[in-house]
Scaffold this motif. Structure first.
Motif, PDB file in Angstrom:
ATOM      1  N   GLN A   1       2.229   7.777  -6.618  1.00  0.00           N
ATOM      2  CA  GLN A   1       0.649   8.430  -6.170  1.00  0.00           C
ATOM      3  C   GLN A   1       1.313   9.706  -5.927  1.00  0.00           C
ATOM      4  O   GLN A   1       0.669  10.573  -6.636  1.00  0.00           O
ATOM      5  CB  GLN A   1      -0.106   8.050  -5.769  1.00  0.00           C
ATOM      6  CG  GLN A   1      -1.010   7.321  -6.588  1.00  0.00           C
ATOM      7  CD  GLN A   1      -2.169   6.959  -5.494  1.00  0.00           C
ATOM      8  OE1 GLN A   1      -2.549   5.765  -4.520  1.00  0.00           O
ATOM      9  NE2 GLN A   1      -3.674   7.768  -5.964  1.00  0.00           N
TER      10      GLN A   1
ATOM     11  N   LYS B   1      -5.479  11.518   2.606  1.00  0.00           N
ATOM     12  CA  LYS B   1      -4.956  10.380   3.475  1.00  0.00           C
ATOM     13  C   LYS B   1      -3.178   9.528   3.841  1.00  0.00           C
ATOM     14  O   LYS B   1      -2.830   9.299   4.805  1.00  0.00           O
ATOM     15  CB  LYS B   1      -5.009   8.814   1.871  1.00  0.00           C
ATOM     16  CG  LYS B   1      -4.496   7.171   2.373  1.00  0.00           C
ATOM     17  CD  LYS B   1      -4.833   6.693   1.711  1.00  0.00           C
ATOM     18  CE  LYS B   1      -4.592   5.017   1.827  1.00  0.00           C
ATOM     19  NZ  LYS B   1      -5.127   3.910   0.022  1.00  0.00           N
ATOM     20  N   VAL B   2      -2.141  10.356   2.840  1.00  0.00           N
ATOM     21  CA  VAL B   2      -0.429  11.066   3.345  1.00  0.00           C
ATOM     22  C   VAL B   2      -0.620  11.542   4.257  1.00  0.00           C
ATOM     23  O   VAL B   2       0.607  11.330   5.271  1.00  0.00           O
ATOM     24  CB  VAL B   2      -0.363  11.403   2.316  1.00  0.00           C
ATOM     25  CG1 VAL B   2       1.213  11.383   2.511  1.00  0.00           C
ATOM     26  CG2 VAL B   2      -0.373  10.915   1.098  1.00  0.00           C
TER      27      VAL B   2
ATOM     28  N   TRP C   1       5.598   6.960   2.373  1.00  0.00           N
ATOM     29  CA  TRP C   1       4.954   7.797   1.872  1.00  0.00           C
ATOM     30  C   TRP C   1       5.249   9.718   1.263  1.00  0.00           C
ATOM     31  O   TRP C   1       4.924   9.942   1.822  1.00  0.00           O
ATOM     32  CB  TRP C   1       3.999   7.901   3.490  1.00  0.00           C
ATOM     33  CG  TRP C   1       3.217   6.504   3.173  1.00  0.00           C
ATOM     34  CD1 TRP C   1       3.592   4.824   3.593  1.00  0.00           C
ATOM     35  CD2 TRP C   1       1.470   6.002   2.738  1.00  0.00           C
ATOM     36  NE1 TRP C   1       2.935   4.244   3.862  1.00  0.00           N
ATOM     37  CE2 TRP C   1       1.471   5.416   3.596  1.00  0.00           C
ATOM     38  CE3 TRP C   1       1.006   7.026   2.860  1.00  0.00           C
ATOM     39  CZ2 TRP C   1      -0.071   4.495   3.173  1.00  0.00           C
ATOM     40  CZ3 TRP C   1      -0.540   7.093   2.424  1.00  0.00           C
ATOM     41  CH2 TRP C   1      -0.653   5.501   2.754  1.00  0.00           C
TER      42      TRP C   1
ATOM     43  N   SER D   1       1.379   4.042  -2.716  1.00  0.00           N
ATOM     44  CA  SER D   1       0.816   5.436  -2.264  1.00  0.00           C
ATOM     45  C   SER D   1       1.953   6.648  -2.877  1.00  0.00           C
ATOM     46  O   SER D   1       1.630   7.828  -3.393  1.00  0.00           O
ATOM     47  CB  SER D   1       0.940   5.566  -1.040  1.00  0.00           C
ATOM     48  OG  SER D   1       0.823   6.717  -0.451  1.00  0.00           O
TER      49      SER D   1
ATOM     50  N   HIS E   1      -6.433  11.486  -1.326  1.00  0.00           N
ATOM     51  CA  HIS E   1      -4.768  10.785  -1.572  1.00  0.00           C
ATOM     52  C   HIS E   1      -3.943  11.873  -0.498  1.00  0.00           C
ATOM     53  O   HIS E   1      -3.319  11.526   0.446  1.00  0.00           O
ATOM     54  CB  HIS E   1      -4.878  10.645  -2.504  1.00  0.00           C
ATOM     55  CG  HIS E   1      -2.886   9.504  -2.265  1.00  0.00           C
ATOM     56  ND1 HIS E   1      -3.466   8.356  -2.553  1.00  0.00           N
ATOM     57  CD2 HIS E   1      -2.070   9.487  -2.403  1.00  0.00           C
ATOM     58  CE1 HIS E   1      -2.062   7.945  -1.908  1.00  0.00           C
ATOM     59  NE2 HIS E   1      -1.246   8.513  -1.605  1.00  0.00           N
TER      60      HIS E   1
ATOM     61  N   THR F   1       0.840  -1.431   0.092  1.00  0.00           N
ATOM     62  CA  THR F   1      -0.356   0.071   0.307  1.00  0.00           C
ATOM     63  C   THR F   1       1.109   1.153   0.157  1.00  0.00           C
ATOM     64  O   THR F   1       0.872   2.090  -1.129  1.00  0.00           O
ATOM     65  CB  THR F   1      -0.743   0.238   1.077  1.00  0.00           C
ATOM     66  OG1 THR F   1      -2.023  -0.933   1.610  1.00  0.00           O
ATOM     67  CG2 THR F   1      -1.963   1.368   1.595  1.00  0.00           C
TER      68      THR F   1
END
Length: 111
Positions: free
Chosen positions: A53, A75-76, A104, A50, A72, A46
């Motif tokens: 992205q 989320k980060v 991340w 990420s 996103h 995951t």
């Protein structure tokens, strides 16, 4: 999402993600990067997904950010805050904890 909330999300994302797109791309190619994170079988973790992205987000113009991009980013931001709070004692340079954060986009040794 209001323009103010959007601006706050972008500002916090840019402040907490302290790796450049080039640094993050290089990191994601390492064995250490690929050795950490939650995986479903042999799939990419995951955090690694990420990270890819995040590179795209960092290279994108702010005017082009859509709702998925902002989601996103949130989320980060949440992941980095939660994971940073779990910092182990001692030297963290070669730890899975640091490697996960770097996937991340956040290198805790840069703080």
């Amino acid at each position: 999402m209001s323009e103010h909330s959007k601006r706050e999300t972008i500002d916090e994302f840019k402040a907490i993600v302290n790796m450049t797109p080039g640094q993050l791309e290089s990191w994601l190619q390492t064995e250490e990067s690929q050795s950490v994170g939650q995986k479903d079988g042999d799939e990419e973790s995951t955090g690694h997904q990420s990270g890819r992205q995040i590179v795209e987000l960092l290279q994108k113009h702010q005017a082009d950010y859509g709702e998925d991009d902002l989601a996103h980013m949130r989320k980060v931001i949440g992941y980095i805050h939660r994971h940073s709070a779990q910092r182990p004692s001692g030297d963290v340079e070669d730890t899975r904890w640091r490697y996960s954060l770097m996937n991340w986009g956040h290198d805790p040794l840069k703080d």
